[in-house]
Design a protein around this motif. Structure first.
Motif, short mmCIF file in Angstrom:
data_model
loop_
_atom_site.label_atom_id
_atom_site.label_comp_id
_atom_site.label_asym_id
_atom_site.label_seq_id
_atom_site.Cartn_x
_atom_site.Cartn_y
_atom_site.Cartn_z
N HIS A 1 7.82 4.91 -2.62
CA HIS A 1 7.66 5.85 -1.51
C HIS A 1 7.11 7.19 -1.95
CE1 HIS A 1 11.40 7.89 -2.89
NE2 HIS A 1 11.72 6.67 -3.26
N GLU A 2 7.51 7.66 -3.12
CA GLU A 2 7.03 8.97 -3.60
C GLU A 2 5.53 8.95 -3.84
OE1 GLU A 2 7.83 12.16 -7.24
OE2 GLU A 2 9.11 10.39 -7.04
N ILE A 3 5.04 7.83 -4.36
CA ILE A 3 3.60 7.72 -4.62
C ILE A 3 2.85 7.61 -3.30
CG2 ILE A 3 1.85 6.48 -5.90
CD1 ILE A 3 4.26 7.90 -7.48
N ALA A 4 3.44 6.90 -2.32
CA ALA A 4 2.83 6.84 -0.98
C ALA A 4 2.73 8.25 -0.40
CB ALA A 4 3.66 5.94 -0.07
N VAL B 1 18.23 -5.95 -4.05
CA VAL B 1 17.81 -4.55 -4.13
C VAL B 1 17.10 -4.18 -2.83
CG1 VAL B 1 16.44 -2.86 -5.42
CG2 VAL B 1 17.57 -4.75 -6.63
N ASP B 2 17.38 -2.97 -2.34
CA ASP B 2 16.80 -2.54 -1.07
C ASP B 2 15.37 -2.07 -1.26
OD1 ASP B 2 16.21 -1.65 1.40
OD2 ASP B 2 17.78 -0.15 1.55
N TRP B 3 14.45 -3.01 -1.04
CA TRP B 3 13.02 -2.67 -1.02
C TRP B 3 12.49 -2.78 0.42
CZ3 TRP B 3 9.99 -5.15 -5.72
CH2 TRP B 3 10.29 -4.42 -6.88
N GLN B 4 13.40 -2.66 1.38
CA GLN B 4 13.04 -2.88 2.77
C GLN B 4 13.09 -1.60 3.60
OE1 GLN B 4 15.78 -5.41 5.08
NE2 GLN B 4 13.99 -6.52 5.84
N SER B 5 14.03 -0.72 3.30
CA SER B 5 14.26 0.44 4.16
C SER B 5 13.15 1.48 4.05
CB SER B 5 15.59 1.11 3.78
OG SER B 5 16.66 0.24 3.95
N GLN B 6 13.11 2.35 5.03
CA GLN B 6 12.27 3.55 4.90
C GLN B 6 13.03 4.54 4.04
OE1 GLN B 6 9.93 5.26 8.21
NE2 GLN B 6 11.17 7.07 7.96
N ARG C 1 7.97 3.79 3.20
CA ARG C 1 8.74 2.62 2.78
C ARG C 1 9.07 2.72 1.30
NH1 ARG C 1 8.14 -1.47 6.82
NH2 ARG C 1 6.56 -0.77 8.33
N VAL C 2 10.12 2.00 0.93
CA VAL C 2 10.57 2.03 -0.45
C VAL C 2 9.51 1.45 -1.39
CG1 VAL C 2 12.27 1.08 -2.06
CG2 VAL C 2 13.01 2.01 0.14
N ARG C 3 8.75 0.44 -0.95
CA ARG C 3 7.87 -0.28 -1.87
C ARG C 3 6.59 -0.73 -1.18
NH1 ARG C 3 7.66 -0.02 -7.08
NH2 ARG C 3 9.83 0.57 -6.79
N TYR C 4 5.46 -0.55 -1.88
CA TYR C 4 4.14 -1.00 -1.42
C TYR C 4 3.48 -1.82 -2.53
CZ TYR C 4 4.69 2.44 2.31
OH TYR C 4 5.16 3.15 3.39
N TRP C 5 2.49 -2.64 -2.13
CA TRP C 5 1.77 -3.50 -3.07
C TRP C 5 0.27 -3.25 -2.94
CZ3 TRP C 5 5.01 -5.96 -6.28
CH2 TRP C 5 6.35 -6.07 -5.86
N PHE C 6 -0.43 -3.27 -4.06
CA PHE C 6 -1.85 -2.93 -4.05
C PHE C 6 -2.56 -3.61 -5.21
CE2 PHE C 6 -0.16 -0.27 -7.26
CZ PHE C 6 -1.20 0.17 -8.06
N ASN C 7 -3.87 -3.57 -5.16
CA ASN C 7 -4.71 -4.08 -6.23
C ASN C 7 -5.29 -2.87 -6.97
OD1 ASN C 7 -7.91 -4.83 -6.76
ND2 ASN C 7 -6.51 -6.42 -7.43
N GLN D 1 11.72 14.07 3.74
CA GLN D 1 10.64 14.31 4.69
C GLN D 1 10.93 13.59 6.00
OE1 GLN D 1 5.80 14.22 4.98
NE2 GLN D 1 6.72 12.62 3.76
N GLY D 2 10.69 14.29 7.10
CA GLY D 2 10.86 13.69 8.41
C GLY D 2 9.68 14.03 9.30
#
Length: 548
Positions: free
Chosen positions: A57-60, A96-101, A107-113, A429-430
């Protein structure tokens, strides 16, 4: 205001060695502020194969400041799903909670190339005329003095072009984001602290020709198979090469004792390992097969004179927490606001020391955490695995299957007030509304030095001299309220207000990297703590203040 030496005597304000995501992001953050940057990359052609596949989330939040929206970008994906650890019998060991905001508003986790993301960052850098990209060059010498750094470069002999070509750049600062075998780190004589953690894993990046997740029924999209016969990681690999088409997937297989890593990474052997997962040469493409050695180490110093290091040049960690590239992106932001401030005459050179003290402890937290996860996963002994399974299954039952939340990690000591509760942590952040605009706080109010007051005017609580200091930092003060207020921001969902209540604060100072510099509950506490933060920034010009 600039450094005393004339701009004409320098080829660049900052020379960055290594044009991966960390170095390119640093170049952008400097270039956006008008700094002259030379970005140096050893390879003449962009490396087109996957490496990192996930960020948090921090990187997002950081990418959002560049206009990259992780929620709605075709090059980025996410899964509304938890992260499961299962034993050989597919019983849950940990969730592990990789689902919540997250508290960051993403979001807690994103996927990328990674190649797609690197091209995106390089395209942004190309829009900034003060960034020069030198491809096919490598560092061979580095000398620094009180005013700047002489960086000697040579044409990479492995690349096309005339071998032996050389040149020297004169820069005010040099940043080494040039990977695990960093030339800059070696040239500075910086030693590593090595935890002696070594495990070889085979990484297989796949492009299925079908929707793999849908085809697997109840199998999670992201999980760890803790089977002592072959510990395995199965996770997304980001979007596929065709927009809207099947997504990439990644398998990571631990190299077992006695196995030959070179033989294991051959395509025929890779396909054997993938066969139980339903992938064949007929229904999938093997994009990359490579054995990586997972390590746990960090550099003992991250800045020396006018030189800094970041990313893999500064730290290596096992991938089990998905934080390796994330740590490098944090490094880039931490370097950028300090270098921009020094070059703009705001800070003294000593502010770079807090880069090392803050970031090294933060990265060590994730290195240690990743190693702890690896010690659970990398068990190839049946008896030890059975003991682990029994303990973890009992622990999961005792918690009623509650997912483990993502933790809050504090910076090491540095340019923040350690007498403030929750300072040194990432700010919440909100969604807010201000000046007729509604959205996430960063996109509505902006990024930089932000002094927030919960239901009060924070600027009114500062002394006149401190208001001048905040203005010199190009900082803003914002009164946060539950209802519309002139000149302030409305806390639309109450997220930030709840945070203030939870930490017992009325005032919060947020830094350009989104970390909390101070919290305070009274004007007097605000003034005292603000003064301490300003001193720790080594402001170039400071009004008289009481001693700490």
């Amino acid at each position: 205001m600039t450094l005393s030496a004339s701009a004409e005597s320098f080829d660049a304000d900052v020379a960055i060695v290594g044009a991966g995501p960390v170095g390119t992001l640093l170049a952008i953050l400097l270039g956006q502020r008008g700094k002259r940057v030379t970005l140096i990359e050893r390879w003449s052609q962009h490396y087109a194969l996957p490496r990192a596949v996930t960020y948090d989330h921090e990187i997002a939040r950081i990418f959002a400041t560049l206009g990259i929206d992780s929620e709605n970008d075709p090059a980025i994906s996410y899964h509304d799903e938890l992260y499961y650890w299962k034993n050989k019998d597919r019983e849950n060991l940990q969730i592990v909670d990789w689902q919540s905001q997250s508290a960051s508003g993403w979001r807690v986790r994103y996927w990328f190339n990674q190649p797609m993301m690197e091209k995106r960052l390089l395209a942004i850098a190309a829009t900034l005329p003060n960034i020069t990209l030198l491809r096919g060059w490598q560092g061979i010498g580095l000398e620094q003095d009180a005013q700047g750094v002489n960086l000697s470069l040579q044409r990479n002999p492995e690349e096309a072009g005339p071998n032996g070509d050389s040149r020297t750049l004169r820069a005010k600062f040099v940043a080494g984001t040039d990977g695990a075998n960093s030339f800059v780190r070696e040239a500075l004589g910086i030693e590593n602290e090595d935890k002696g953690y070594f495990f070889d894993w085979l990484i297989l990046d796949m492009i299925p020709h079908f929707d793999y997740v849908a085809s697997r029924g109840d199998e999670p999209a992201q999980w760890q198979l803790c089977d002592p016969k072959r510990p395995t990681t199965i996770v997304p690999g980001g979007p596929g090469p065709v927009a809207g088409g099947p997504a990439r997937r990644r398998w990571e297989f631990m190299v077992l004792p006695g196995e030959n890593p070179h033989e294991l990474q051959k395509p025929d052997r890779a396909w054997e390992l993938l066969q139980p997962w339903g992938l064949t040469p007929e229904n999938a493409e093997l994009e990359r097969s490579a054995v990586y050695r997972f390590q746990a180490r960090w550099a003992k110093e991250w800045n020396k004179g006018r030189c800094l290091i970041g990313g893999d040049a500064a730290h290596l960690m096992p991938p089990f927490a998905g934080e390796g590239m994330c740590a490098g992106v944090r490094d880039a932001v931490a370097m950028a606001w300090r270098l921009n401030g020094i070059l703009e005459g705001k800070f003294g050179l000593d502010v770079l020391d807090s880069y090392t003290s803050e970031r090294i402890e933060h990265a060590k937290h994730y290195i240690n955490f990743s190693q702890e996860l690896g010690q659970i996963i990398c068990i190839a002994d049946e008896a030890a695995a059975a003991e682990r399974d029994a303990k973890m299954i009992a622990g999961l039952a005792a918690s009623a299957g509650k997912p483990v939340p993502t933790d809050i990690c504090q910076l090491g000591k540095g340019a923040w007030c350690d007498e403030s509760a929750h300072a040194g942590e990432l700010s919440v952040q909100g969604v807010v509304e201000a000046a007729g605009k509604q959205g996430r706080f960063d996109q509505v109010v902006g990024q930089g030095w932000v002094l927030l007051g919960h239901g009060v005017d924070p600027a009114a609580a500062l002394t006149e001299a401190q208001r001048h200091q905040l203005a010199a930092l190009e900082g803003v003060s914002v009164e946060l309220s539950a209802q519309a207020a002139t000149g302030g921001a409305v806390d639309v969902e109450g997220t930030i207000g709840d945070w203030f209540t939870r930490i017992g604060a009325r005032y919060v100072l947020i830094r350009p990297d989104f970390y909390v510099a101070l919290t305070a509950d009274t004007p007097e506490a605000l003034q005292t703590r603000f003064a301490k933060v300003m001193r720790r920034l080594h402001l170039a010009e400071q009004p008289a203040m009481a001693a700490e």
